[in-house]
Design a protein around this motif. Structure first.
Motif, PDB file in Angstrom:
ATOM      1  N   CYS A  84       0.845  -1.227  -0.002  1.00 44.97           N
ATOM      2  CA  CYS A  84      -0.095   0.056   0.196  1.00 44.97           C
ATOM      3  C   CYS A  84       0.822   1.218  -0.146  1.00 44.97           C
ATOM      4  O   CYS A  84       0.321   2.381  -0.120  1.00 44.97           O
ATOM      5  CB  CYS A  84      -0.908   0.063   1.126  1.00 44.97           C
ATOM      6  N   HIS A  85       2.084   1.189   0.345  1.00 46.31           N
ATOM      7  CA  HIS A  85       3.021   2.383   0.432  1.00 46.31           C
ATOM      8  C   HIS A  85       4.311   1.946  -0.546  1.00 46.31           C
ATOM      9  O   HIS A  85       5.457   2.065   0.112  1.00 46.31           O
ATOM     10  CB  HIS A  85       3.434   2.646   1.760  1.00 46.31           C
ATOM     11  N   PRO A  86       4.151   1.738  -2.026  1.00 42.06           N
ATOM     12  CA  PRO A  86       5.182   1.442  -2.560  1.00 42.06           C
ATOM     13  C   PRO A  86       6.280   2.288  -2.756  1.00 42.06           C
ATOM     14  O   PRO A  86       7.682   1.901  -2.753  1.00 42.06           O
ATOM     15  CB  PRO A  86       4.809   1.164  -4.141  1.00 42.06           C
ATOM     16  N   VAL A  87       6.002   3.634  -2.496  1.00 41.78           N
ATOM     17  CA  VAL A  87       7.260   4.694  -2.715  1.00 41.78           C
ATOM     18  C   VAL A  87       8.248   4.667  -1.395  1.00 41.78           C
ATOM     19  O   VAL A  87       9.278   4.636  -1.562  1.00 41.78           O
ATOM     20  CB  VAL A  87       6.578   6.109  -2.843  1.00 41.78           C
ATOM     21  N   HIS A  88       7.624   4.366  -0.307  1.00 42.16           N
ATOM     22  CA  HIS A  88       8.402   4.045   0.658  1.00 42.16           C
ATOM     23  C   HIS A  88       8.633   2.660   1.456  1.00 42.16           C
ATOM     24  O   HIS A  88       9.397   2.483   2.578  1.00 42.16           O
ATOM     25  CB  HIS A  88       7.726   4.884   2.067  1.00 42.16           C
ATOM     26  N   ALA A  89       8.263   1.576   0.459  1.00 42.39           N
ATOM     27  CA  ALA A  89       8.366   0.246   1.056  1.00 42.39           C
ATOM     28  C   ALA A  89       9.978  -0.168   0.981  1.00 42.39           C
ATOM     29  O   ALA A  89      10.750   0.353  -0.023  1.00 42.39           O
ATOM     30  CB  ALA A  89       7.501  -0.603  -0.001  1.00 42.39           C
ATOM     31  N   VAL A  90      10.090  -1.216   1.946  1.00 38.30           N
ATOM     32  CA  VAL A  90      11.236  -1.913   1.554  1.00 38.30           C
ATOM     33  C   VAL A  90      11.053  -3.155   1.039  1.00 38.30           C
ATOM     34  O   VAL A  90      10.372  -3.911   1.467  1.00 38.30           O
ATOM     35  CB  VAL A  90      11.985  -1.708   2.998  1.00 38.30           C
ATOM     36  N   PRO A  91      11.928  -3.733   0.099  1.00 33.62           N
ATOM     37  CA  PRO A  91      11.844  -5.140  -0.395  1.00 33.62           C
ATOM     38  C   PRO A  91      11.636  -6.109   0.777  1.00 33.62           C
ATOM     39  O   PRO A  91      12.435  -6.157   1.718  1.00 33.62           O
ATOM     40  CB  PRO A  91      13.044  -5.252  -1.441  1.00 33.62           C
ATOM     41  N   VAL A  92      10.733  -6.936   0.510  1.00 33.97           N
ATOM     42  CA  VAL A  92      10.689  -7.960   1.665  1.00 33.97           C
ATOM     43  C   VAL A  92      11.165  -9.248   1.073  1.00 33.97           C
ATOM     44  O   VAL A  92      10.492  -9.743   0.111  1.00 33.97           O
ATOM     45  CB  VAL A  92       9.049  -8.229   2.314  1.00 33.97           C
ATOM     46  N   MET A  93      11.854 -10.046   2.120  1.00 34.64           N
ATOM     47  CA  MET A  93      12.614 -11.137   1.894  1.00 34.64           C
ATOM     48  C   MET A  93      11.867 -12.325   2.612  1.00 34.64           C
ATOM     49  O   MET A  93      11.889 -12.262   3.958  1.00 34.64           O
ATOM     50  CB  MET A  93      13.807 -11.512   1.899  1.00 34.64           C
ATOM     51  N   ILE A  94      10.891 -13.294   2.366  1.00 34.17           N
ATOM     52  CA  ILE A  94      10.045 -14.192   3.110  1.00 34.17           C
ATOM     53  C   ILE A  94      10.807 -15.575   2.813  1.00 34.17           C
ATOM     54  O   ILE A  94      11.030 -16.196   1.940  1.00 34.17           O
ATOM     55  CB  ILE A  94       8.728 -14.333   2.717  1.00 34.17           C
ATOM     56  N   TRP A  95      11.246 -16.025   4.118  1.00 34.74           N
ATOM     57  CA  TRP A  95      11.813 -17.307   4.204  1.00 34.74           C
ATOM     58  C   TRP A  95      10.932 -18.270   4.979  1.00 34.74           C
ATOM     59  O   TRP A  95      10.140 -17.951   5.649  1.00 34.74           O
ATOM     60  CB  TRP A  95      13.334 -17.192   5.012  1.00 34.74           C
ATOM     61  N   GLY A  96      11.130 -19.582   4.505  1.00 37.67           N
ATOM     62  CA  GLY A  96      10.341 -20.779   5.274  1.00 37.67           C
ATOM     63  C   GLY A  96      10.334 -21.992   4.600  1.00 37.67           C
ATOM     64  O   GLY A  96      10.934 -22.087   3.361  1.00 37.67           O
ATOM     65  N   ASP A 153       7.113   3.421 -10.349  1.00 33.79           N
ATOM     66  CA  ASP A 153       6.996   3.842  -9.250  1.00 33.79           C
ATOM     67  C   ASP A 153       5.898   3.103  -8.253  1.00 33.79           C
ATOM     68  O   ASP A 153       6.077   3.125  -7.072  1.00 33.79           O
ATOM     69  CB  ASP A 153       6.760   5.278  -9.029  1.00 33.79           C
ATOM     70  N   GLY A 154       4.862   2.720  -8.730  1.00 38.36           N
ATOM     71  CA  GLY A 154       3.829   2.136  -7.695  1.00 38.36           C
ATOM     72  C   GLY A 154       3.955   0.586  -7.784  1.00 38.36           C
ATOM     73  O   GLY A 154       3.093  -0.043  -7.312  1.00 38.36           O
ATOM     74  N   TRP A 155       5.011  -0.090  -8.032  1.00 35.09           N
ATOM     75  CA  TRP A 155       5.438  -1.283  -7.962  1.00 35.09           C
ATOM     76  C   TRP A 155       6.329  -1.725  -6.887  1.00 35.09           C
ATOM     77  O   TRP A 155       7.074  -1.077  -6.578  1.00 35.09           O
ATOM     78  CB  TRP A 155       5.906  -1.942  -9.114  1.00 35.09           C
ATOM     79  N   THR A 156       5.900  -2.856  -5.950  1.00 33.87           N
ATOM     80  CA  THR A 156       6.810  -3.198  -4.910  1.00 33.87           C
ATOM     81  C   THR A 156       7.320  -4.665  -5.147  1.00 33.87           C
ATOM     82  O   THR A 156       6.790  -5.386  -5.881  1.00 33.87           O
ATOM     83  CB  THR A 156       5.438  -3.547  -3.557  1.00 33.87           C
ATOM     84  N   ILE A 157       8.528  -4.600  -4.744  1.00 32.78           N
ATOM     85  CA  ILE A 157       9.272  -5.988  -4.915  1.00 32.78           C
ATOM     86  C   ILE A 157       9.059  -6.765  -3.603  1.00 32.78           C
ATOM     87  O   ILE A 157       9.343  -6.209  -2.313  1.00 32.78           O
ATOM     88  CB  ILE A 157      10.952  -5.926  -5.434  1.00 32.78           C
ATOM     89  N   ILE A 158       8.524  -7.952  -3.637  1.00 31.70           N
ATOM     90  CA  ILE A 158       8.660  -8.945  -2.753  1.00 31.70           C
ATOM     91  C   ILE A 158       9.342 -10.238  -3.200  1.00 31.70           C
ATOM     92  O   ILE A 158       9.166 -10.953  -4.442  1.00 31.70           O
ATOM     93  CB  ILE A 158       7.325  -9.573  -2.255  1.00 31.70           C
ATOM     94  N   GLN A 195      20.804  -4.559  -8.864  1.00 30.62           N
ATOM     95  CA  GLN A 195      20.216  -3.222  -9.313  1.00 30.62           C
ATOM     96  C   GLN A 195      18.885  -2.962  -9.244  1.00 30.62           C
ATOM     97  O   GLN A 195      18.366  -1.857  -8.723  1.00 30.62           O
ATOM     98  CB  GLN A 195      21.041  -2.812 -10.573  1.00 30.62           C
ATOM     99  N   LEU A 196      18.131  -4.350  -9.526  1.00 31.98           N
ATOM    100  CA  LEU A 196      16.683  -4.039  -9.603  1.00 31.98           C
ATOM    101  C   LEU A 196      16.067  -4.059  -8.230  1.00 31.98           C
ATOM    102  O   LEU A 196      15.103  -3.098  -8.058  1.00 31.98           O
ATOM    103  CB  LEU A 196      16.228  -5.342 -10.297  1.00 31.98           C
ATOM    104  N   ILE A 197      16.607  -4.694  -7.226  1.00 29.19           N
ATOM    105  CA  ILE A 197      15.900  -4.579  -5.946  1.00 29.19           C
ATOM    106  C   ILE A 197      16.334  -3.631  -5.108  1.00 29.19           C
ATOM    107  O   ILE A 197      15.358  -2.847  -4.581  1.00 29.19           O
ATOM    108  CB  ILE A 197      16.552  -6.001  -5.140  1.00 29.19           C
ATOM    109  N   LEU A 198      17.515  -2.827  -5.184  1.00 33.99           N
ATOM    110  CA  LEU A 198      18.089  -1.803  -4.570  1.00 33.99           C
ATOM    111  C   LEU A 198      17.495  -0.606  -5.520  1.00 33.99           C
ATOM    112  O   LEU A 198      16.992   0.654  -4.739  1.00 33.99           O
ATOM    113  CB  LEU A 198      19.494  -1.864  -4.280  1.00 33.99           C
ATOM    114  N   ASP A 199      17.878  -0.427  -6.667  1.00 35.66           N
ATOM    115  CA  ASP A 199      17.742   0.903  -7.316  1.00 35.66           C
ATOM    116  C   ASP A 199      16.233   1.067  -8.048  1.00 35.66           C
ATOM    117  O   ASP A 199      16.058   1.944  -8.821  1.00 35.66           O
ATOM    118  CB  ASP A 199      18.813   1.110  -8.259  1.00 35.66           C
ATOM    119  N   ARG A 200      15.674  -0.113  -8.189  1.00 35.07           N
ATOM    120  CA  ARG A 200      14.475  -0.466  -9.014  1.00 35.07           C
ATOM    121  C   ARG A 200      14.881  -0.094 -10.512  1.00 35.07           C
ATOM    122  O   ARG A 200      13.849   0.581 -11.189  1.00 35.07           O
ATOM    123  CB  ARG A 200      13.485   0.624  -8.303  1.00 35.07           C
TER     124      ARG A 200
END
Length: 365
Positions: free
Chosen positions: A28-40, A137-142, A123-128
């Motif tokens: 819901c906040h892609p501009v301020h989002a931090v990419p999330v890595m889910i382990w499991g 801009d409206g896309w989030t990386i997970i 580069q894609l993950i850090l610098d988009r």
């Protein structure tokens, strides 16, 4: 490569509810989002939670399985143009005009990707961005992946890539699974089993010779078997064991037998005949009727049990209830003729069920 023993001790564990909240807040906040890595562990529901977040927010989801890509699949291919080389981005990456201004780019199995592919994702993950390509801009990386000790094809995540994510470990959550199961028409016996014995929801073993083990995913496979084979007999549990392992299938079989003695009555009719207590017999009628309605026993089996009920009026009452459920096909069951021969004269004539004589003979006679 051996995992860093301190890595996973620094990663917070979350159940499905907490992780769902984190994902909703992130997308819901892609501009301020931090990419999330889910382990499991395998089959615990990592991908399902990401898809759920996309559905709830009405977002497009692009799922890239990095383990199946070559470096050029992500970086694009070089094109010689007027003395220069420019890179053509792959079609799979999000495009605002084609895919919408907002969405989720899901990098699944990221730590199963060859190191060269993972390097292309830095580069894609850090610098988009990736070369000339820019993530809208409206896309989030997970991202998601199995842990290094989960017997999957995994690589130790390089520190530069790991440092580009916020990391969480998904824990098994039986309450969330039961909520989902209630919405997804999962077999009642599985739901009751998980509610009573939640420790069987997920039991991953690192032993290399154990291939079938219980997980939220493999219990869905077990549910498909129960829907295909609603009679919970030895063959059905053998098929379930092939999905969730022998120990989990045995625990389910023992639970089902304790909760529903109908199958035991079919194998040992004396146990039903010896129910001297009237309330226990009334409860037996209810259980038999429910077993038919849930397709756990066949109509012929229910008629056989009706024949063994000690009380004549309850036996006839069960026959009437079965007739209301299945209609006149009740009279075509061979077991109905057996019931008429043994109990019909004492309980009441078949004509009382509202079935007229056909072709000059009594139905079932």
């Amino acid at each position: 490569m051996n995992p860093d023993p301190t890595l996973f001790s620094t990663i917070p564990a979350m159940d499905a509810r907490l992780l769902a909240e984190l994902l909703d807040e992130t997308v819901c906040h892609p501009v301020h989002a931090v990419p999330v890595m889910i382990w499991g562990a395998p089959g615990i529901g990592k991908s399902d939670l990401v898809r759920q977040a996309a559905r709830q927010q009405g977002l497009t989801l692009i799922d890239l399985r990095l383990s199946q890509l070559e470096p050029t699949d992500l970086r694009g291919i070089p094109l010689h143009d007027q003395g220069r080389v420019r890179w053509i981005p792959p079609e799979e990456l999000p495009d605002a005009e084609r895919d919408g201004a907002e969405g989720i780019l899901f990098l699944d199995e990221i730590n199963a990707a060859p190191p060269a592919v993972a390097a292309s994702a830095y580069q894609l993950i850090l610098d988009r961005r990736l070369g000339v390509y820019r993530l809208p801009d409206g896309w989030t990386i997970i991202a998601a992946g199995n842990r290094l000790d989960d017997r999957g094809i995994t690589y130790s995540m390089p520190a530069p890539l790991a440092n580009r994510f916020m990391h969480v470990t998904l824990q098994a959550d039986v309450d969330a699974w039961l909520d989902w199961a209630a919405r997804s028409d999962i077999s009642p016996v599985l739901c009751d089993f998980m509610a009573a014995e939640p420790e069987w929801l997920a039991r991953f073993s690192p032993e290399p010779d154990i291939t079938a083990f219980p997980s939220p995913r493999s219990w869905v496979f077990a549910d498909r078997i129960i829907k295909r084979r609603p009679l919970l007999d030895a063959t059905t549990f053998a098929h379930i064991a092939a999905c969730v392992g022998q120990a989990a299938a045995t625990a389910l079989a023992e639970f089902a037998g304790q909760q529903n003695p109908v199958s035991d009555w079919l194998h040992t009719p004396d146990a039903l005949r010896n129910l001297a207590d009237l309330p226990a017999q009334i409860d037996a009628v209810r259980r038999i009727r429910e077993a038919v309605g849930q397709q756990r026993i066949g109509l012929g089996d229910a008629l056989s049990l009706a024949t063994e009920l000690p009380d004549d009026s309850l036996s006839f009452g069960l026959i009437e209830q079965l007739h209301q459920t299945v209609g006149d096909r009740l009279f075509d069951e061979p077991a109905f003729s057996v019931w008429v021969a043994r109990r019909g004269s004492a309980s009441g004539q078949p004509g009382q069920l509202g079935q007229p004589e056909r072709d000059g003979h009594v139905p079932g006679g």
